[in-house]
Design a protein around this motif. Structure first.
Motif, PDB file in Angstrom:
ATOM      1  N   GLU A  18      24.033   6.435   1.157  1.00  0.00           N
ATOM      2  CA  GLU A  18      24.222   6.861  -0.138  1.00  0.00           C
ATOM      3  C   GLU A  18      23.150   6.708  -1.220  1.00  0.00           C
ATOM      4  OE1 GLU A  18      26.566   8.013  -3.482  1.00  0.00           O
ATOM      5  OE2 GLU A  18      26.873   8.213  -1.470  1.00  0.00           O
ATOM      6  N   TYR A  19      22.548   5.414  -0.998  1.00  0.00           N
ATOM      7  CA  TYR A  19      21.415   5.284  -2.254  1.00  0.00           C
ATOM      8  C   TYR A  19      20.299   6.199  -1.817  1.00  0.00           C
ATOM      9  CZ  TYR A  19      23.534   0.652  -3.458  1.00  0.00           C
ATOM     10  OH  TYR A  19      24.429  -0.099  -3.847  1.00  0.00           O
ATOM     11  N   GLN A  31      19.666   7.753  -6.149  1.00  0.00           N
ATOM     12  CA  GLN A  31      18.849   6.947  -6.460  1.00  0.00           C
ATOM     13  C   GLN A  31      18.838   6.647  -8.170  1.00  0.00           C
ATOM     14  OE1 GLN A  31      14.918   7.904  -5.216  1.00  0.00           O
ATOM     15  NE2 GLN A  31      15.624   7.666  -3.087  1.00  0.00           N
ATOM     16  N   ASN A  32      19.100   8.050  -8.849  1.00  0.00           N
ATOM     17  CA  ASN A  32      19.352   8.052 -10.157  1.00  0.00           C
ATOM     18  C   ASN A  32      20.614   7.530 -10.734  1.00  0.00           C
ATOM     19  OD1 ASN A  32      16.701   9.509 -10.522  1.00  0.00           O
ATOM     20  ND2 ASN A  32      17.890  11.506 -10.103  1.00  0.00           N
ATOM     21  N   TRP A  42      17.137  -1.338  -3.686  1.00  0.00           N
ATOM     22  CA  TRP A  42      16.014  -1.070  -4.200  1.00  0.00           C
ATOM     23  C   TRP A  42      15.068  -0.618  -3.242  1.00  0.00           C
ATOM     24  CZ3 TRP A  42      16.483  -0.293  -9.034  1.00  0.00           C
ATOM     25  CH2 TRP A  42      17.451  -1.214  -9.583  1.00  0.00           C
ATOM     26  N   MET A  43      15.652  -0.123  -2.028  1.00  0.00           N
ATOM     27  CA  MET A  43      14.659   0.306  -1.068  1.00  0.00           C
ATOM     28  C   MET A  43      13.792   1.630  -1.535  1.00  0.00           C
ATOM     29  SD  MET A  43      15.774   1.482   3.009  1.00  0.00           S
ATOM     30  CE  MET A  43      16.593  -0.397   3.108  1.00  0.00           C
ATOM     31  N   PHE A  44      14.574   2.170  -2.376  1.00  0.00           N
ATOM     32  CA  PHE A  44      14.069   3.540  -2.789  1.00  0.00           C
ATOM     33  C   PHE A  44      12.681   3.317  -3.646  1.00  0.00           C
ATOM     34  CE2 PHE A  44      17.290   2.943  -6.200  1.00  0.00           C
ATOM     35  CZ  PHE A  44      16.306   2.966  -7.300  1.00  0.00           C
ATOM     36  N   LEU A  55       8.937   6.213   8.003  1.00  0.00           N
ATOM     37  CA  LEU A  55      10.417   6.154   8.079  1.00  0.00           C
ATOM     38  C   LEU A  55      11.225   6.493   7.021  1.00  0.00           C
ATOM     39  CD1 LEU A  55       9.742   2.320   8.882  1.00  0.00           C
ATOM     40  CD2 LEU A  55      10.366   4.137  10.591  1.00  0.00           C
ATOM     41  N   ALA A  56      12.322   7.197   7.623  1.00  0.00           N
ATOM     42  CA  ALA A  56      13.362   7.693   6.654  1.00  0.00           C
ATOM     43  C   ALA A  56      14.493   6.893   6.629  1.00  0.00           C
ATOM     44  CB  ALA A  56      13.940   8.884   7.269  1.00  0.00           C
ATOM     45  N   TYR A  57      15.268   7.027   5.902  1.00  0.00           N
ATOM     46  CA  TYR A  57      16.360   5.948   5.345  1.00  0.00           C
ATOM     47  C   TYR A  57      17.325   5.922   6.608  1.00  0.00           C
ATOM     48  CZ  TYR A  57      15.359   6.008   0.511  1.00  0.00           C
ATOM     49  OH  TYR A  57      14.833   5.742  -1.104  1.00  0.00           O
TER      50      TYR A  57
END
Length: 207
Positions: free
Chosen positions: A98-99, A103-104, A165-167, A176-178
């Motif tokens: 989801e994140y 992100q916004n 806050w991974m983004f 690496l992707a999410y």
């Protein structure tokens, strides 16, 4: 008799929220005008007001919509899995997913919630607290011995610190992707550093 809504009304509303969230995330809620939102959406200001009466309604809709989606994710994950470990893995995976695409909206929820009127702020933060409490209950089920030490919520907040806050440091075109990081976070949280497995994509690259 009033005119009904056209077929794309809801899609248009969602597009407006998405563009407004991007503007709020970049420039802050106070620093964004309805003129800017209209321009970003390719709409006249009059048309924009047909969908949202003012900037404040946009803020409420973005924050409430985001936290409500998170609540739904938690409810689905808890219903999908029966064991605490299974629930935690699904919760982390779904939250990371989801994140990655919100992100916004997450920035708006965390940084602009202070501009909400008290009643709206309490309702939205109440939903957020309910979500955190659900995570904390899973943590408590995983480690019932920590209940007396009141550690369930602090551990939950540490987990959110990893995910939320991974983004800020993940690169869109990085190695690496999410979806690669979700099991890494779960492994780290549930088993410590020694339990972390190399993501399948990286393992294949090394092999």
């Amino acid at each position: 008799m009033g005119r009904g809504r056209h077929a794309g009304y809801d899609d248009q509303r969602e597009m407006i929220l998405e563009r407004a969230a991007a503007l709020f995330a970049r420039g802050g809620y106070p620093g964004t005008s309805m003129n800017q939102v209209a321009e970003a959406c390719g709409l006249s200001k009059a048309t924009l007001y047909h969908y949202y009466r003012d900037k404040y309604e946009l803020l409420v809709s973005i924050a409430d919509g985001h936290v409500s989606r998170l609540q739904g994710i938690v409810d689905d994950a808890l219903a999908q899995e029966k064991t605490p470990q299974g629930q935690m893995r699904v919760l982390i995976r779904r939250l990371v997913e989801e994140y990655a695409s919100a992100q916004n909206e997450h920035r708006v929820l965390t940084e602009d919630v202070k501009f909400l009127q008290p009643e709206d702020r309490e309702r939205i933060l109440g939903k957020e607290r309910d979500m955190v409490a659900a995570f904390a209950r899973v943590v408590a089920a995983l480690r019932p011995d920590l209940k007396e030490a009141a550690m369930s919520k602090p551990l939950t907040m540490l987990l959110f610190g990893m995910v939320n806050w991974m983004f800020t440091w993940m690169k869109p075109q990085g190695a690496l992707a999410y979806e690669d990081m979700a099991p890494v976070v779960a492994d780290l949280f549930l088993g410590g550093l020694q339990a972390v497995q190399v993501p399948a994509r990286e393992a294949a690259a090394v092999g």
